[in-house]
Write an enzyme that holds these catalytic residues in place. Structure first.
Site, PDB file in Angstrom:
ATOM      1  N   GLY A 114       0.783  -1.245   0.000  1.00 25.98           N
ATOM      2  CA  GLY A 114       0.000   0.000   0.000  1.00 25.98           C
ATOM      3  C   GLY A 114       0.807   1.284   0.000  1.00 25.98           C
ATOM      4  O   GLY A 114       0.286   2.337  -0.341  1.00 25.98           O
ATOM      5  N   ASP A 126      -5.080   1.414   9.979  1.00 25.25           N
ATOM      6  CA  ASP A 126      -6.462   1.095  10.320  1.00 25.25           C
ATOM      7  C   ASP A 126      -6.515   0.636  11.785  1.00 25.25           C
ATOM      8  O   ASP A 126      -6.602   1.457  12.686  1.00 25.25           O
ATOM      9  CB  ASP A 126      -6.945   0.028   9.320  1.00 25.25           C
ATOM     10  CG  ASP A 126      -8.397  -0.334   9.475  1.00 25.25           C
ATOM     11  OD1 ASP A 126      -9.220   0.559   9.676  1.00 25.25           O
ATOM     12  OD2 ASP A 126      -8.727  -1.538   9.388  1.00 25.25           O
ATOM     13  N   THR A 148      -0.634  -3.709  12.152  1.00 23.88           N
ATOM     14  CA  THR A 148       0.498  -3.946  11.247  1.00 23.88           C
ATOM     15  C   THR A 148       1.667  -3.035  11.614  1.00 23.88           C
ATOM     16  O   THR A 148       2.799  -3.496  11.810  1.00 23.88           O
ATOM     17  CB  THR A 148       0.096  -3.675   9.777  1.00 23.88           C
ATOM     18  OG1 THR A 148      -1.043  -4.474   9.471  1.00 23.88           O
ATOM     19  CG2 THR A 148       1.224  -3.994   8.823  1.00 23.88           C
ATOM     20  N   LYS A 182      -6.827   6.188  10.282  1.00 20.24           N
ATOM     21  CA  LYS A 182      -8.213   6.036  10.759  1.00 20.24           C
ATOM     22  C   LYS A 182      -8.164   5.897  12.280  1.00 20.24           C
ATOM     23  O   LYS A 182      -8.222   4.779  12.799  1.00 20.24           O
ATOM     24  CB  LYS A 182      -8.842   4.769  10.181  1.00 20.24           C
ATOM     25  CG  LYS A 182      -8.845   4.658   8.677  1.00 20.24           C
ATOM     26  CD  LYS A 182      -9.643   3.402   8.297  1.00 20.24           C
ATOM     27  CE  LYS A 182      -9.324   2.910   6.929  1.00 20.24           C
ATOM     28  NZ  LYS A 182     -10.012   1.650   6.604  1.00 20.24           N
ATOM     29  N   ASP A 185      -5.789  -1.036  -2.097  1.00 16.55           N
ATOM     30  CA  ASP A 185      -6.604  -1.962  -2.881  1.00 16.55           C
ATOM     31  C   ASP A 185      -7.848  -2.432  -2.137  1.00 16.55           C
ATOM     32  O   ASP A 185      -7.945  -2.338  -0.918  1.00 16.55           O
ATOM     33  CB  ASP A 185      -5.794  -3.216  -3.218  1.00 16.55           C
ATOM     34  CG  ASP A 185      -5.629  -4.119  -1.996  1.00 16.55           C
ATOM     35  OD1 ASP A 185      -5.116  -3.618  -0.974  1.00 16.55           O
ATOM     36  OD2 ASP A 185      -6.049  -5.289  -2.051  1.00 16.55           O
ATOM     37  N   ARG A 207      -5.445  -0.144  -7.095  1.00 20.37           N
ATOM     38  CA  ARG A 207      -4.224   0.497  -6.581  1.00 20.37           C
ATOM     39  C   ARG A 207      -3.759   1.626  -7.503  1.00 20.37           C
ATOM     40  O   ARG A 207      -3.085   2.552  -7.073  1.00 20.37           O
ATOM     41  CB  ARG A 207      -3.087  -0.528  -6.467  1.00 20.37           C
ATOM     42  CG  ARG A 207      -3.300  -1.557  -5.363  1.00 20.37           C
ATOM     43  CD  ARG A 207      -1.995  -2.297  -5.088  1.00 20.37           C
ATOM     44  NE  ARG A 207      -2.187  -3.539  -4.369  1.00 20.37           N
ATOM     45  CZ  ARG A 207      -2.262  -3.645  -3.042  1.00 20.37           C
ATOM     46  NH1 ARG A 207      -2.160  -2.573  -2.287  1.00 20.37           N
ATOM     47  NH2 ARG A 207      -2.450  -4.811  -2.474  1.00 20.37           N
TER      48      ARG A 207
END
Ligand code: IMP
Ligand code: MG
Length: 183
Positions: A51, A110, A114, A138, A166, A172
């Site tokens: 990303g 998010d 991660t 977010k 994506d 993307r």
């Protein structure tokens, strides 16, 4: 070869959230801020694949410092919009990070699981500093505490696509950020 169900390949309706001009302007500001914060130092940029790619390639050209570029790949296995628990980290950073200034580059944070996992991993190498820059955050979705020093835009708890991000590997290449809508 992995397969996706037909449901996952069907185009989903989306609407514009952030247009190209607005994103470009913000990335330039972030690059200038990073340049001034790290003046006279070199920085190791560690991109989180996949990303980060569009954001990183734009951002790095606004960072007027000597940089090195490394990548880590991460996948939090989710099918479509539904997130499952596993975070799989792949690849690794080839250069020693001890005493280096390290900046993790992400596309979207998010749950923050991660980026937190990657922070813990890189911290073990005892860098001189370790910070995060993300295009999108977010905050309402975070499930762990994380300090994001640089962020492009704060968005709501919605699923976004484009500018590197994506939905089941599609979208993307859109040059703007859109949000998926249910119609
Ligand atoms: P995390 O929940 O912060 O661990 O985010 C995990 C990863 O999920 C991100 O790096 C993205 O690859 C993906 N992701 C989270 N939210 C979105 C979204 O709105 N659009 C596209 N990918 C997302
Ligand atoms: Mg994804």
């Amino acid at each position: 070869m992995s397969t996706v169900s037909e449901k996952d390949t069907v185009a989903r309706p989306f609407e514009l959230l952030l247009d190209q001009k607005r994103i470009e302007k913000r990335i330039k500001q972030l690059g200038e801020k990073i340049t001034s914060d790290y003046q006279n130092q070199s920085v190791v940029l560690v991109g989180i694949l996949k990303g980060c790619v569009v954001f990183l390639s734009d951002l790095m050209r606004h960072i007027k410092l000597p940089i090195e570029l490394e990548f880590i790949s991460a996948a939090s296995y989710r099918k479509g919009l539904k997130q499952e628990d596993d975070i799989i980290i792949g690849g690794g950073v080839a250069v020693p990070l001890k005493d280096r200034h390290v900046l993790i580059v992400d596309g979207v944070v998010d749950s923050a699981r991660t980026v937190s996992t990657i922070i813990s991993r890189l911290q073990k190498e005892e860098p001189a500093s370790l910070e995060v820059v993300t295009l999108l955050d977010k905050p309402g979705s975070h499930r762990c505490k994380v300090d994001l020093k640089y962020k492009g835009f704060t968005i709501g708890n919605e699923f976004v696509i484009g500018f590197g991000l994506d939905n089941t590997q599609r979208y993307r290449n859109l040059p703007f950020v859109g949000r998926l809508v249910d119609r």
